[in-house]
Enzyme design. Structure first.
Site, PDB file in Angstrom:
ATOM      1  N   GLU A 610      27.521  10.897  -2.638  1.00 55.68           N
ATOM      2  CA  GLU A 610      27.993  12.227  -2.986  1.00 55.68           C
ATOM      3  C   GLU A 610      26.706  13.095  -3.074  1.00 55.68           C
ATOM      4  O   GLU A 610      27.334  14.763  -2.520  1.00 55.68           O
ATOM      5  CB  GLU A 610      28.602  12.006  -4.524  1.00 55.68           C
ATOM      6  CG  GLU A 610      29.691  11.363  -4.518  1.00 55.68           C
ATOM      7  CD  GLU A 610      30.700  11.887  -3.236  1.00 55.68           C
ATOM      8  OE1 GLU A 610      31.246  13.044  -3.019  1.00 55.68           O
ATOM      9  OE2 GLU A 610      31.632   9.997  -2.986  1.00 55.68           O
ATOM     10  N   ASP A 675      26.566   8.398   4.629  1.00 55.81           N
ATOM     11  CA  ASP A 675      26.680   7.345   4.027  1.00 55.81           C
ATOM     12  C   ASP A 675      25.111   7.510   4.057  1.00 55.81           C
ATOM     13  O   ASP A 675      24.291   6.214   4.309  1.00 55.81           O
ATOM     14  CB  ASP A 675      27.720   6.712   5.098  1.00 55.81           C
ATOM     15  CG  ASP A 675      29.213   6.158   4.044  1.00 55.81           C
ATOM     16  OD1 ASP A 675      29.366   6.650   2.543  1.00 55.81           O
ATOM     17  OD2 ASP A 675      30.021   5.810   5.135  1.00 55.81           O
TER      18      ASP A 675
END
EC number: 3.4.24.11
Length: 774
Positions: A610, A675
């Protein structure tokens, strides 16, 4: 900290693996009880392909942050004597082993290594389209919400806690729903002018019908306003403290990616058959339905063809086009814009002459005028009424829902309807994204308040915040180290990073009954009027959103972050904030009583993911204050785009075997960048934690170093199985890569992964050419 329900009969609640591991105490290779013994025996007899000595870490004393173990730490993580034998460690080991397939060479396919047994032995329930690490927690959470919603609440309790119960009861009243049949929607539709296909030649006898007036009626009744033009109140991208009216391309019933292929796409054919069959159930003549709805479908296909694809919508600057009402009227005279917008806004709000309105895709509005001019009114009306009837099907009797299931099977592979109670829990707790802004969550706020009071440990907030700060510091150091950023851009990036707001668990205001009472004051639910109550909720939500038009944006507004009972995490570019709801701070993702390598590999990975979204291809377009602004030096931006291109091409070259489809490297690049950055940041943060606190013990039955276990935890975050149809939809329309490639793509780019597993250069998990943005 994960909520633990105390039970004195602890032994009976252990599975065979956990019992065997407990009885064996410090023995690393155990034999399990009948039924599980052979498999685990195989697992435990299989040494990892490489068993390197772990780097010696500083400190060997147990601290308050470490998990107590059965033996004292010897300061070497590779020492098989250091085994954690607590209840939580045994349970964690059991869970990890049930997913792993250790005979697979991790350097060949780490996803198979981490998730292979899970993929072979887990079955997708008939009522689901997939299963995953996330869905396991979601299922548990759903049962907890059911207990909350079904609890008896007397009239003396606050209304906001009774509303979810009332809607749940309305949803569960199948006897009444079956008795009413199609009446709930047919009664409303008739009041709105009627579906031409059903009314026949009597429809629009005076030729006064216009799609604009129909949209206004839909708004009043609680239906979507977005079938022709998407109308919403959004945040000004270049001044995120202000709101404005946002006009966008139409909302489609089937994804644009399918509709633009026409009848060459099997799902378009399935959609057309569904339209016809549902119309017949509502009383239409089949032959007439085939003819008229084909024209309506062709109209929807035309809407899709003049819409922008997702690939073009990733550049926020392209979607920011301010116009005054006068400019709108001059450019697109087929709508009386001021009258149209005023009719959709709540009473008391009117469009000013100098109002700045955002037109997301100007070319769509130019082409829309031409399309509307050549399309008969009846075709447009049939399409609009099909949309509200299609929306209503899930609220009606079983004959409608059975046909809906057939369509869902074609679309996603789902074989059965989910249990009625599950559907009703979801209805009573989830937002309707079709008509409501993201910061409106129907009854989820009320239920969420009860959920966190019963199931969330406040200590989890502090633990998660500590990890956020540790991972944020790692990203700061990565910014220091990158050699492709100029000093000014790097300084702004650091300012954005350290200004990123963090929302963990839930906002305290959720527990304030006065605030909840004020929020829900205008909402009422009639348990004998299921469909009507839901439409009323939509009106309530739309009014709540639209009434904010003239109000300044409060980026810390508690309502925007009051969604605790979900298993997900979020980054907001406009707020420059990260959010980790209570629902994700449990299970696989977080448990304070297990080794830190498991937490850093799971929730730490999510936290890093995030944070990195703030600097992915979309997040990087916004500055420290959440405003759309180009703060990148041209040379630095050029270097960034080259690195992002590497990610795009890497993932775009992956082919999913079951569907034969290549991934969309452009649409998934933001998630893939997040990711890659997230797992790298969390790994470094864990290594720093271990250097400070000393080596951690192993889990029983898992003869891997702490570093290797970090990667196992990260890989198992994405263990998932999909139905083929669902996988096709995910690849065709989604922004996330399928789970297999989230693991293979990111970890094969990690030098530390290759080092920890001693992967030879050129092996599948250690390619010579690697991609790295952050």
């Amino acid at each position: 900290m994960q909520t633990v329900i105390q039970n004195p009969n602890w032994w009976r609640r252990r599975n065979k693996l956990e019992k065997s591991l407990l009885v064996s105490l410090g023995i690393m290779f155990v034999v399990l009880a009948t039924g599980f013994g052979l498999w685990i025996g195989k697992v435990l007899r299989t040494s990892p392909p490489s068993n390197p000595q772990a780097t010696a870490l500083h400190g060997d004393s147990t601290t308050i942050n470490q998990v107590p173990t059965g033996t004292a730490s010897k300061g070497k993580s590779g020492d098989s004597g250091d085994v954690c034998l607590t209840q939580e460690c045994i349970h964690t080991a059991s869970t990890v082993l049930r997913k792993m397939k250790p005979e697979v060479e991790p350097c060949d396919n780490f996803y198979e290594f981490a998730c292979g047994t899970y993929l072979e032995e887990e079955n997708i329930p008939d009522d689901k389209v997939s299963i995953s690490t996330f869905s396991v927690i979601s299922d548990k959470l759903q049962e907890q919400l059911k207990d909350i919603i079904t609890a008896e609440r007397p009239e003396t309790e606050p209304k906001h806690f009774r509303l979810p119960n009332l809607l749940y009861k309305a949803c569960m009243n199948k006897t009444l729903i079956e008795t009413l049949g199609p009446e709930p929607i047919t009664r409303v539709a008739e009041r709105l002018g009627g579906w031409p296909l059903i009314k026949g030649d009597s429809w629009n006898a005076d030729d006064s019908w216009t799609w604009q007036e129909q949209v206004k009626k839909f708004r009043t009744a609680g239906f979507s306003m977005d079938y022709i033009i998407d109308f919403s109140i959004g945040v000004d991208l270049q001044n995120s403290t202000k709101r404005l009216i946002d006009l966008d391309q139409s909302s489609l019933a089937l994804s644009r990616e399918y509709l633009v292929k026409g009848f060459n796409e099997t799902l378009v054919t399935a959609y057309y058959k569904y339209m016809v069959d549902i119309a017949v159930l509502f009383g239409a003549n089949r032959d007439l339905a085939k003819t008229e709805l084909l024209l309506s479908l062709e109209f929807e296909m035309a809407l899709a063809n003049i819409s922008w694809p997702n690939e073009k919508r990733r550049n926020s600057s392209e979607l920011y086009n301010l116009r005054t009402p006068a400019q709108l009227q001059a450019a697109y005279p087929y709508v009386q814009w001021v009258d149209y917008m005023n009719a959709l806004l709540p009473e008391g709000l009117n469009v000013a002459e100098d109002e700045m309105i955002n037109l997301s895709v100007p070319s769509f509005f130019e082409d829309l005028g031409k399309l509307l001019a050549k399309t008969p009114k009846r075709v447009i009306a049939n399409y609009m009424f099909w949309r509200i009837h299609g929306f209503s099907v899930g609220f009606l009797s079983e004959e409608f829902r059975k046909r809906q299931l057939q369509y869902a099977t074609a679309l996603s592979g789902r074989q059965e309807q989910e249990a009625r109670w599950k559907e009703c829990v979801d209805i009573a707790t989830s937002s309707m994204d079709e008509v409501c802004e993201d910061d409106f969550d129907s009854l989820g706020i009320s239920v969420g308040s009860l959920y966190v009071g019963k199931h969330f440990h406040k200590d989890s907030k502090a633990n998660a915040l500590e990890m956020v700060n540790e991972i944020r510091n790692v990203f700061n150091d990565i910014l220091d180290e990158v050699n492709w950023m100029d000093a000014k851009t790097k300084k702004e990036a650091k300012l954005k990073l350290h200004s990123m707001a963090t929302h963990i668990g839930y906002p305290d205001e959720m527990l304030d009954n006065e605030k909840l009472a004020a929020y829900y004051a205008k909402l009422d639910i009639d348990p004998d009027k299921y469909f009507e109550s839901f439409l009323g909720m939509n009106i309530f939500g739309t009014d709540y959103s639209f009434n904010k038009l003239r109000l300044p944006v409060n980026k810390t507004d508690w309502v925007r972050h009051a969604r605790p009972a979900i298993v997900n995490a979020f980054y907001s570019s406009l707020e420059n904030s990260i959010q980790f709801p209570a629902g994700i701070l449990q299970g696989h993702f977080f448990n304070a009583q297990r080794p830190k390598y498991m937490n850093f590999g799971a929730i730490g990975y999510v936290i890093g993911h995030e944070i990195t979204h703030g600097f992915d291809d979309q997040g990087r377009q916004f500055d420290v204050k959440g405003n759309l602004r180009d703060w990148w030096h041209p040379d630095t931006q050029k270097a960034y785009l080259a690195k992002a291109k590497c990610i795009i091409e890497q993932y775009g070259n992956y082919t999913e075997r079951a569907t034969g489809l290549n991934l969309n490297g452009i649409n998934t690049q933001g998630e893939n960048i997040a990711d890659n950055g997230g797992v790298k940041e969390s790994y470094i943060a864990y290594r720093r934690w271990a250097e400070k606190h000393g080596p951690e013990a192993k889990l029983p039955g898992l003869d891997y170093t702490p570093e290797q276990m970090f990667w196992v935890a990260a890989g198992q975050t994405w263990c998932a199985k999909y139905r083929k149809e669902s996988l096709k939809m995910r690849i065709t329309t989604g922004v996330h890569s399928p789970s297999e490639f989230r693991v293979l793509g990111s970890l094969s780019n990690m030098k530390d992964f290759a080092k920890d597993f001693h992967c030879p250069e050129g092996s599948p998990m250690n390619p010579v050419q690697k991609c790295e943005v952050w």
